[in-house]
Write an enzyme that holds these catalytic residues in place. Structure first.
Site, PDB file in Angstrom:
ATOM      1  CB  SER A  10       0.199   9.617   0.888  1.00 29.55           C
ATOM      2  OG  SER A  10      -0.158   8.460   0.203  1.00 29.55           O
ATOM      3  CG  HIS A  33      -0.496   3.454  -2.174  1.00 28.69           C
ATOM      4  ND1 HIS A  33      -0.916   4.876  -1.860  1.00 28.69           N
ATOM      5  CD2 HIS A  33       0.360   3.351  -1.201  1.00 28.69           C
ATOM      6  CE1 HIS A  33      -0.464   5.243  -0.766  1.00 28.69           C
ATOM      7  NE2 HIS A  33       0.357   4.358  -0.195  1.00 28.69           N
ATOM      8  NE  ARG A  52       8.203   5.319  -1.293  1.00 35.47           N
ATOM      9  CZ  ARG A  52       7.446   6.102  -0.466  1.00 35.47           C
ATOM     10  NH1 ARG A  52       6.481   6.823  -0.778  1.00 35.47           N
ATOM     11  NH2 ARG A  52       7.470   6.330   1.090  1.00 35.47           N
ATOM     12  CE  LYS A  99       1.295   8.532  10.578  1.00 36.40           C
ATOM     13  NZ  LYS A  99       1.378   7.746   9.277  1.00 36.40           N
TER      14      LYS A  99
HETATM   15  O1  PNS Z   1       1.243   3.728   4.717  1.00 38.35           O
HETATM   16  P1  PNS Z   1       2.151   3.726   5.883  1.00 38.35           P
HETATM   17  O2  PNS Z   1       1.598   4.937   6.921  1.00 38.35           O
HETATM   18  O3  PNS Z   1       3.643   3.805   5.597  1.00 38.35           O
HETATM   19  O4  PNS Z   1       1.621   2.130   6.730  1.00 38.35           O
HETATM   20  C1  PNS Z   1       2.254   2.101   7.844  1.00 38.35           C
HETATM   21  C2  PNS Z   1       1.548   0.725   8.718  1.00 38.35           C
HETATM   22  C3  PNS Z   1       0.381   0.938   8.846  1.00 38.35           C
HETATM   23  C4  PNS Z   1       1.852  -0.367   7.811  1.00 38.35           C
HETATM   24  C5  PNS Z   1       2.310   0.750   9.903  1.00 38.35           C
HETATM   25  O5  PNS Z   1       2.279   1.750  10.682  1.00 38.35           O
HETATM   26  C6  PNS Z   1       1.554  -0.435  10.701  1.00 38.35           C
HETATM   27  O6  PNS Z   1       1.693  -1.582  10.442  1.00 38.35           O
HETATM   28  N1  PNS Z   1       1.051  -0.054  12.099  1.00 38.35           N
HETATM   29  C7  PNS Z   1      -0.087  -0.996  12.933  1.00 38.35           C
HETATM   30  C8  PNS Z   1       0.538  -0.814  14.206  1.00 38.35           C
HETATM   31  C9  PNS Z   1       1.679  -1.830  14.251  1.00 38.35           C
HETATM   32  O7  PNS Z   1       1.506  -3.160  13.940  1.00 38.35           O
HETATM   33  N2  PNS Z   1       2.888  -1.695  14.753  1.00 38.35           N
HETATM   34  C10 PNS Z   1       3.982  -2.442  15.023  1.00 38.35           C
HETATM   35  C11 PNS Z   1       4.698  -2.542  13.500  1.00 38.35           C
HETATM   36  S1  PNS Z   1       6.184  -3.037  13.824  1.00 38.35           S
END
Ligand code: PNS
Length: 161
Positions: free
Chosen positions: A129, A17, A91, A41
């Site tokens: 993570s 990150h 990645r 979560k």
């Molecule tokens: O670190 P992560 O868990 O891979 O991050 C995922 C994240 C937070 C980027 C994704 O879950 C997100 O954008 N969530 C917000 C809800 C949202 O906008 N959902 C529609 C995405 S298409």
């Protein structure tokens, strides 16, 4: 002014990150690191703990970086914050499908917000993570994968668990 959002769970922040944050700082005038608060979560670290870990690791180093928290749709947060770019690290190819789906769904909802993918340095290409937590929870070393302060926090947290 080019403003970007780097969203994620950051549970916890890894050196992968951090690598993406450093690259983003070089490309954008302002970078908002956006920690998601997802009630569905069950994170290991609370939002406040994650925020404070990010502050310690980047807050003081970069003047153009800001740390914020969001819930709900990422594109709504991007609009509220006036950011035109979402940064995501990719990645291996395994990340691609999920990231593509998210980027296209976000584009459908907010056509003017562009997702930019970045590759972290190759030594972090397998770091997540999730794996860091798994290894640390079973007593393995995560040195060199997360900042030393976070390694200590992980050890402490997992002793409590
Ligand atoms: O670190 P992560 O868990 O891979 O991050 C995922 C994240 C937070 C980027 C994704 O879950 C997100 O954008 N969530 C917000 C809800 C949202 O906008 N959902 C529609 C995405 S298409």
């Amino acid at each position: 002014m080019k403003k970007a959002i780097y969203p994620g769970s950051f549970d916890p922040l890894t050196l992968g990150h951090l690598d993406i944050i450093e690259r983003s700082v070089r490309l954008f005038d302002r970078v908002i690191i956006a920690i998601i608060t997802n009630p569905a979560k069950q994170p290991l670290f609370s939002v406040d703990e994650r925020k404070s870990m990010l502050h310690d690791a980047v807050g003081k180093r970069f003047k153009t970086v800001e740390i914020d928290v969001f819930h709900g749709l990422l594109v709504d947060f991007a609009r509220r914050r006036g950011a035109g770019v979402i940064v995501r690290g990719v990645r291996a190819v395994t990340d691609y499908e999920y990231e593509l789906q998210m980027a296209l769904m976000n584009r459908r909802m907010a056509p003017t917000v562009e997702t930019v993918f970045m590759m972290a340095a190759e030594q972090y290409s397998y770091v997540s993570s999730r794996l860091v937590k798994e290894v640390a929870s079973m007593g393995g070393s995560v040195s060199g994968l997360v900042p030393p302060a976070i390694e200590r926090k992980l050890r402490k947290k997992l002793q409590q668990a």
